[in-house]
Structures are given as C-alpha cells and as structure tokens.
Design a protein around this motif. Structure first.
Motif, PDB file in Angstrom:
ATOM      1  N   PHE A   3     -27.875  15.898  20.389  1.00 22.58           N
ATOM      2  CA  PHE A   3     -26.771  16.617  21.395  1.00 22.58           C
ATOM      3  C   PHE A   3     -27.483  17.199  22.469  1.00 22.58           C
ATOM      4  CE2 PHE A   3     -24.952  17.030  17.172  1.00 22.58           C
ATOM      5  CZ  PHE A   3     -23.546  16.880  17.386  1.00 22.58           C
ATOM      6  N   PRO A   4     -27.727  16.184  23.558  1.00 21.42           N
ATOM      7  CA  PRO A   4     -28.648  16.641  24.790  1.00 21.42           C
ATOM      8  C   PRO A   4     -27.687  17.813  25.374  1.00 21.42           C
ATOM      9  CG  PRO A   4     -27.367  14.552  25.142  1.00 21.42           C
ATOM     10  CD  PRO A   4     -27.262  15.039  23.848  1.00 21.42           C
ATOM     11  N   GLY A   5     -28.374  18.866  25.973  1.00 14.47           N
ATOM     12  CA  GLY A   5     -27.535  20.004  26.635  1.00 14.47           C
ATOM     13  C   GLY A   5     -28.476  20.858  27.246  1.00 14.47           C
ATOM     14  N   ILE A  29     -27.727  26.198  22.213  1.00 14.94           N
ATOM     15  CA  ILE A  29     -27.679  25.068  23.400  1.00 14.94           C
ATOM     16  C   ILE A  29     -26.231  24.440  23.559  1.00 14.94           C
ATOM     17  CG2 ILE A  29     -28.083  22.567  23.645  1.00 14.94           C
ATOM     18  CD1 ILE A  29     -30.825  22.917  22.361  1.00 14.94           C
ATOM     19  N   GLN A  30     -25.959  24.418  24.810  1.00 17.63           N
ATOM     20  CA  GLN A  30     -24.493  24.089  24.979  1.00 17.63           C
ATOM     21  C   GLN A  30     -24.629  22.779  25.481  1.00 17.63           C
ATOM     22  OE1 GLN A  30     -21.899  26.559  25.030  1.00 17.63           O
ATOM     23  NE2 GLN A  30     -20.498  24.759  24.869  1.00 17.63           N
ATOM     24  N   ALA A  31     -23.986  21.748  24.669  1.00 15.70           N
ATOM     25  CA  ALA A  31     -23.970  20.357  24.667  1.00 15.70           C
ATOM     26  C   ALA A  31     -22.465  19.911  24.979  1.00 15.70           C
ATOM     27  CB  ALA A  31     -24.642  19.600  23.609  1.00 15.70           C
ATOM     28  N   ALA A  63     -30.558  19.001  20.902  1.00 14.21           N
ATOM     29  CA  ALA A  63     -30.435  19.550  19.457  1.00 14.21           C
ATOM     30  C   ALA A  63     -30.272  18.297  18.601  1.00 14.21           C
ATOM     31  CB  ALA A  63     -29.279  20.534  19.285  1.00 14.21           C
ATOM     32  N   ARG A  64     -30.910  18.141  17.743  1.00 17.39           N
ATOM     33  CA  ARG A  64     -30.883  16.956  16.535  1.00 17.39           C
ATOM     34  C   ARG A  64     -30.508  17.454  15.454  1.00 17.39           C
ATOM     35  NH1 ARG A  64     -32.417  12.545  19.017  1.00 17.39           N
ATOM     36  NH2 ARG A  64     -33.826  12.845  20.780  1.00 17.39           N
ATOM     37  N   VAL A  65     -29.166  17.102  14.841  1.00 19.23           N
ATOM     38  CA  VAL A  65     -28.814  17.650  13.583  1.00 19.23           C
ATOM     39  C   VAL A  65     -28.892  16.746  12.612  1.00 19.23           C
ATOM     40  CG1 VAL A  65     -26.808  18.648  12.815  1.00 19.23           C
ATOM     41  CG2 VAL A  65     -27.165  19.087  15.130  1.00 19.23           C
TER      42      VAL A  65
END
Length: 131
Positions: free
Chosen positions: A72-74, A90-92, A119-121
């Motif tokens: 999730f790039p943000g 982080i807001q993505a 963010a990597r989930v």
C-alpha cells in the motif's frame, strides 16, 4: 520537508494526475513552484489532504485487495513515539494503515509526517518501507 509533484501526489492519493491538478487549481490543496517552475505540494499539506479525502469518502472502497501480501504505497499521516515503541499511520488512497514498530526502526528509516512510504501487509503484520 519533502514536496511532491502533481503526478506523485495523484499516485499517493489513488487518483489520476488530472484529478489532482483540478483539486490544486480549485485550491483544495496548496501548491508552490520549484526553481524549474513545476507545481509542488508540501508533504505535510498532502498528508492532511489525504486524511480529509479519506474521511469524506466515508469508508467506500473502490479497489478490492485479495492477497494478504499487499503493498500500500501512501503518505505518512501520523507518528506517535514512545520510549521503546512507535505507531506509524499511513494513508494509502482510501486505506488507513497503522503499524506498531520500534522507535529505533522509525528513527533508522527517518520517517516523518508527509513522507512517502509503503505499508506491506502479510497476515496480521504491517511492515513499513521508506521510498
């Protein structure tokens, strides 16, 4: 503080560059020009605007994510530092992700509000990568 071009801001907000440009033209997000004449958006202003957009969306999701290993790039919208631990938000696009990590990790990454991050989930873990 990091600044973003209209195209970079559009990618972080999950919209087209034309949409981001229209928002800037309408004064919804402040811009300034660099020495080359490009319009830039301050990272803190972009972070605040991304949170505002997400709240206005009311939790509507346009994209569906099916894998537990999503990136999730943000943009970093909040950092809360404790003595040992830290919380990074982080807001993505329409997604708000919160990760708990060590204070040391936040400092080593040099994370700041307004900075681009991913963010990597995976399962129940959220990892933060500095871009």
């Amino acid at each position: 503080m990091q600044s973003y071009t209209i195209g970079q801001a559009a990618r972080l907000l999950g919209v087209s560059p034309d949409t981001a440009r229209r928002w800037a033209d309408a004064g919804r997000v402040a811009t300034h020009r660099d020495e080359a004449g490009r319009r830039l958006i301050d990272g803190r202003a972009l972070a605040a605007f991304s949170v505002e957009l997400a709240k206005a969306a009311g939790g509507e999701e346009d994209a569906s994510y099916t894998s537990v290993r999503n990136a999730f790039p943000g943009i970093v919208t909040a950092i809360k530092l404790g003595d040992v631990a830290a919380q990074v938000e982080i807001q993505a696009g329409p997604h708000r992700l919160v990760s708990l990590l060590t204070r040391e990790a936040v400092e080593e990454l040099g994370l700041e509000v307004g900075m681009e991050a991913t963010a990597r989930v995976k399962s129940t873990n959220v990892h933060i990568d500095r871009v």
